[in-house]
Scaffold this active site. Structure first.
Site, PDB file in Angstrom:
ATOM      1  N   SER A 178      84.927  16.472  40.922  1.00 37.21           N
ATOM      2  CA  SER A 178      83.896  15.510  41.276  1.00 37.21           C
ATOM      3  C   SER A 178      84.450  14.463  42.250  1.00 37.21           C
ATOM      4  O   SER A 178      84.885  14.814  43.346  1.00 37.21           O
ATOM      5  CB  SER A 178      83.333  14.876  40.006  1.00 37.21           C
ATOM      6  OG  SER A 178      82.174  14.127  40.272  1.00 37.21           O
ATOM      7  N   ASP A 224      74.591  22.643  40.292  1.00 39.33           N
ATOM      8  CA  ASP A 224      75.082  21.262  40.321  1.00 39.33           C
ATOM      9  C   ASP A 224      73.971  20.324  40.794  1.00 39.33           C
ATOM     10  O   ASP A 224      73.499  20.425  41.926  1.00 39.33           O
ATOM     11  CB  ASP A 224      76.286  21.166  41.261  1.00 39.33           C
ATOM     12  CG  ASP A 224      77.062  19.866  41.109  1.00 39.33           C
ATOM     13  OD1 ASP A 224      76.464  18.866  40.673  1.00 39.33           O
ATOM     14  OD2 ASP A 224      78.263  19.869  41.432  1.00 39.33           O
ATOM     15  N   HIS A 256      77.812  20.995  37.427  1.00 33.98           N
ATOM     16  CA  HIS A 256      78.806  20.058  37.937  1.00 33.98           C
ATOM     17  C   HIS A 256      80.008  19.958  37.002  1.00 33.98           C
ATOM     18  O   HIS A 256      81.127  19.703  37.453  1.00 33.98           O
ATOM     19  CB  HIS A 256      78.157  18.675  38.095  1.00 33.98           C
ATOM     20  CG  HIS A 256      79.047  17.652  38.708  1.00 33.98           C
ATOM     21  ND1 HIS A 256      79.430  17.691  40.033  1.00 33.98           N
ATOM     22  CD2 HIS A 256      79.641  16.535  38.177  1.00 33.98           C
ATOM     23  CE1 HIS A 256      80.211  16.655  40.295  1.00 33.98           C
ATOM     24  NE2 HIS A 256      80.358  15.939  39.190  1.00 33.98           N
TER      25      HIS A 256
END
Length: 309
Positions: A178, A224, A256
């Site tokens: 991320s 995601d 994600h």
């Protein structure tokens, strides 16, 4: 090999070999010997060509396994003992017979701690790397800060850590999830000497990365909704230099947060990428080229083949 018996006196009609002819004959014999060893899989096949190879020849099952050939130990690093990042855990091969290893620093994402990417530590280290999963200074740090922290962690690993003598400081890489994935791009941009970068479902407000000179494998996830591939992973990949060794793997049926738990596809291709570019180990090229095809776990794979570095 037996040599034919020769007379001590050359026949009158046979000219004495010149020094140049003797050198050419020796050279031909040397080339023949090297070719023979290579065809037989002898020492010239790998060892002399690449001193960084570590571990046995890989197979599909060996890079998909939960653990590789190396036994692994770990050591905790307190945040009060370091500067520039929040401490973490170092995972390293216990073997001291294979020389030094390449090293990788891994950053968690926004609000995450090292526990969210801890599974990568022993899994990658058991394949022949020193792996540092880090905590960040705060859980809210942005990608540029996380990039600097990844570099600070690598500097600590190679200069001050208890395992610094096990590491080849010229063979380093970064990974992150991320905002940590966005941070790995920041780190590669800041330090072109890095040998590999692997952003995992990365997030960053900067969408273009033409400055990156580090071989980069980007993982996206088709489901995601936090860092959608259309506005993050895909443009990140597309703006890397076309001359760069680069790849984009979009995970199928993933979110994600897929990189936060043990994942065979992420491990398999991360190991292959790190081996190929940190260790220059072309035995792993077979898993990257030709490009992997879509499957139950791969939605899409893009990249350049063959690799240039």
């Amino acid at each position: 090999m037996q040599h034919p018996r020769t007379s001590t006196t050359a026949p009158a009609h046979r000219p004495r070999p010149t020094r140049r002819a003797g050198r050419l004959a020796a050279l031909a014999a040397s080339v023949t010997a090297v070719v023979g060893l290579t065809m037989l899989g002898g020492p010239a096949a790998h060892g002399a060509d690449n001193p960084y190879e570590r571990g046995p020849a890989p197979t599909e099952s060996s890079i998909e396994a939960l653990r590789g050939p190396y036994a692994v130990a770990e050591t905790s690093v307190s945040r009060v003992a370091v500067t520039g990042f929040g401490g973490g855990t170092i995972y390293y091969p216990t073997s001291t017979t294979d020389g030094t290893f390449g090293a990788v620093a891994v950053s968690p994402g926004y609000t995450g701690t090292q526990s969210s990417i801890a599974w990568l530590g022993p899994r990658l280290a058991s394949q022949g790397f020193v792996v540092f999963t880090i905590d960040t200074l705060t859980t809210l740090d942005q990608p540029d800060s996380r990039g600097n922290q990844l570099l600070a962690a690598l500097d600590y690993l190679t200069e001050r850590s208890s395992v610094r003598n096990r590491i080849d400081s010229s063979r380093l890489g970064v990974m992150g999830h991320s905002m940590g994935g966005g941070g790995s791009l920041e780190a590669a941009k800041s330090r072109p000497s890095l040998q590999a970068a692997i952003p995992l479902t990365p997030w960053n407000l900067d969408k273009t990365w033409p400055e990156v000179k580090t071989p980069t494998l980007i993982f996206g996830a088709d489901g995601d909704t936090i860092a959608p591939v259309a506005t993050h992973a895909e443009p990140f990949y597309a703006t890397l230099p076309s001359s760069l060794d680069r790849a984009y793997l979009e995970l199928n049926g993933a979110t994600h947060f897929t990189p936060n738990t043990s994942n065979t596809t992420i491990a398999k291709y991360s190991i292959s990428w790190l081996k190929r570019f940190i260790d220059n180990d072309t035995r792993y090229e077979q898993f990257l080229c030709p490009l992997p095809r879509p499957s139950l776990t791969i939605e899409e794979y893009r990249g350049n083949c063959p690799h240039t570095s």
